[in-house]
Motif scaffolding. Structure first.
Motif, short mmCIF file in Angstrom:
data_model
loop_
_atom_site.label_atom_id
_atom_site.label_comp_id
_atom_site.label_asym_id
_atom_site.label_seq_id
_atom_site.Cartn_x
_atom_site.Cartn_y
_atom_site.Cartn_z
N THR A 1 2.14 88.97 3.78
CA THR A 1 1.78 88.67 2.39
C THR A 1 2.29 89.77 1.46
O THR A 1 2.86 89.49 0.40
CB THR A 1 0.25 88.51 2.25
OG1 THR A 1 -0.19 87.49 3.14
CG2 THR A 1 -0.15 88.16 0.83
N TYR B 1 0.92 77.24 16.22
CA TYR B 1 0.18 76.17 15.56
C TYR B 1 0.16 74.91 16.43
O TYR B 1 -0.87 74.31 16.65
CB TYR B 1 0.80 75.87 14.20
CG TYR B 1 0.17 74.70 13.50
CD1 TYR B 1 -1.04 74.85 12.84
CD2 TYR B 1 0.76 73.45 13.51
CE1 TYR B 1 -1.64 73.78 12.19
CE2 TYR B 1 0.18 72.38 12.87
CZ TYR B 1 -1.02 72.54 12.22
OH TYR B 1 -1.61 71.49 11.60
N GLU C 1 -6.13 79.58 7.11
CA GLU C 1 -6.51 79.76 5.71
C GLU C 1 -5.80 80.97 5.11
O GLU C 1 -5.34 80.93 3.97
CB GLU C 1 -8.03 79.90 5.57
CG GLU C 1 -8.78 78.61 5.83
CD GLU C 1 -8.32 77.47 4.92
OE1 GLU C 1 -8.13 77.68 3.72
OE2 GLU C 1 -8.13 76.35 5.45
N ARG D 1 -2.27 79.99 4.44
CA ARG D 1 -2.16 79.11 3.27
C ARG D 1 -2.23 79.90 1.97
O ARG D 1 -1.75 79.46 0.93
CB ARG D 1 -3.27 78.06 3.30
CG ARG D 1 -3.01 76.98 4.33
CD ARG D 1 -4.08 75.89 4.31
NE ARG D 1 -3.85 74.95 5.39
CZ ARG D 1 -4.61 74.86 6.47
NH1 ARG D 1 -5.68 75.62 6.62
NH2 ARG D 1 -4.31 73.99 7.42
N GLY D 2 -2.83 81.09 2.03
CA GLY D 2 -2.93 81.94 0.86
C GLY D 2 -1.69 82.77 0.57
O GLY D 2 -1.60 83.41 -0.46
N PRO E 1 1.81 83.44 -0.82
CA PRO E 1 2.64 82.78 -1.83
C PRO E 1 3.89 82.16 -1.21
O PRO E 1 4.52 82.74 -0.34
CB PRO E 1 3.04 83.92 -2.77
CG PRO E 1 2.00 84.98 -2.55
CD PRO E 1 1.58 84.84 -1.12
N LEU F 1 4.39 79.91 0.92
CA LEU F 1 4.38 79.48 2.31
C LEU F 1 3.83 78.07 2.49
O LEU F 1 3.97 77.47 3.54
CB LEU F 1 3.58 80.48 3.17
CG LEU F 1 3.75 80.40 4.67
CD1 LEU F 1 5.19 80.61 5.08
CD2 LEU F 1 2.86 81.40 5.38
N ALA F 2 3.23 77.51 1.44
CA ALA F 2 2.59 76.18 1.54
C ALA F 2 3.56 75.10 2.01
O ALA F 2 3.23 74.29 2.88
CB ALA F 2 1.96 75.79 0.21
N SER F 3 4.78 75.10 1.48
CA SER F 3 5.74 74.06 1.88
C SER F 3 6.15 74.23 3.34
O SER F 3 6.40 73.24 4.04
CB SER F 3 6.96 74.08 0.98
OG SER F 3 7.64 75.31 1.09
N LEU G 1 4.19 75.45 5.71
CA LEU G 1 3.03 75.01 6.50
C LEU G 1 2.96 73.49 6.57
O LEU G 1 2.56 72.93 7.59
CB LEU G 1 1.73 75.56 5.91
CG LEU G 1 1.55 77.08 6.00
CD1 LEU G 1 0.31 77.49 5.25
CD2 LEU G 1 1.49 77.53 7.43
N GLN G 2 3.34 72.80 5.51
CA GLN G 2 3.33 71.34 5.52
C GLN G 2 4.27 70.80 6.58
O GLN G 2 4.00 69.78 7.21
CB GLN G 2 3.70 70.78 4.15
CG GLN G 2 2.60 70.94 3.14
CD GLN G 2 3.03 70.45 1.77
OE1 GLN G 2 4.20 70.22 1.51
NE2 GLN G 2 2.06 70.32 0.88
N THR H 1 2.66 70.47 10.06
CA THR H 1 1.72 69.38 10.35
C THR H 1 2.44 68.07 10.60
O THR H 1 1.88 67.18 11.21
CB THR H 1 0.72 69.20 9.19
OG1 THR H 1 1.45 68.90 8.01
CG2 THR H 1 -0.11 70.43 8.98
#
Length: 116
Positions: free
Chosen positions: A26, A60, A71, A74-75, A77, A79-81, A83-84, A87
């Motif tokens: 991070t 994962y 979590e 996910r926090g 910056p 990295l959300a895309s 992580l998607q 899944t």
């Protein structure tokens, strides 16, 4: 020796605490304003990128990341895309239509296709 190898294969056990790495990762992202690149000029950047793109998705998929670690990830910056993508099971998207076609064929013909 075999016991230590088998211990690493257990899918639901965390092999190490990755929270310190997430904190370091991070900080790296906030300091550089982007995710690390595999082609980066610094060794640290390449190592960060390898872990983000190779080791973490594998952990994962093997259920070795705890909810609290997810979590924290996910926090991070930007990295959300990434992580998607973890899944989404791309194999299912490829296989499901073929299984559906095979099921229809078997129902129409009353037997499995011959292997040629």
């Amino acid at each position: 020796m075999l016991a230590s190898v088998l211990q690493r294969w257990k899918p639901n056990e965390q092999s190490e605490d990755i929270r310190p790495w997430i904190k370091n990762f991070t900080s790296w992202v906030e300091r550089n304003g982007r995710l690390p690149l595999n082609t980066g000029s610094l060794e640290d950047e390449r190592l960060q990128s390898h872990r983000m793109r190779c080791q973490l998705p594998r952990a994962y998929k093997d259920s070795r990341l705890s909810q609290s670690e997810l979590e924290l990830l996910r926090g991070v910056p930007m990295l959300a895309s990434v992580l998607q993508g973890w899944t989404r099971n791309e194999t299912d998207e490829i296989i499901r239509p073929r299984v559906k076609d095979l099921t229809s064929w078997v129902e129409r013909n009353g037997k499995w296709p011959s292997r040629r």
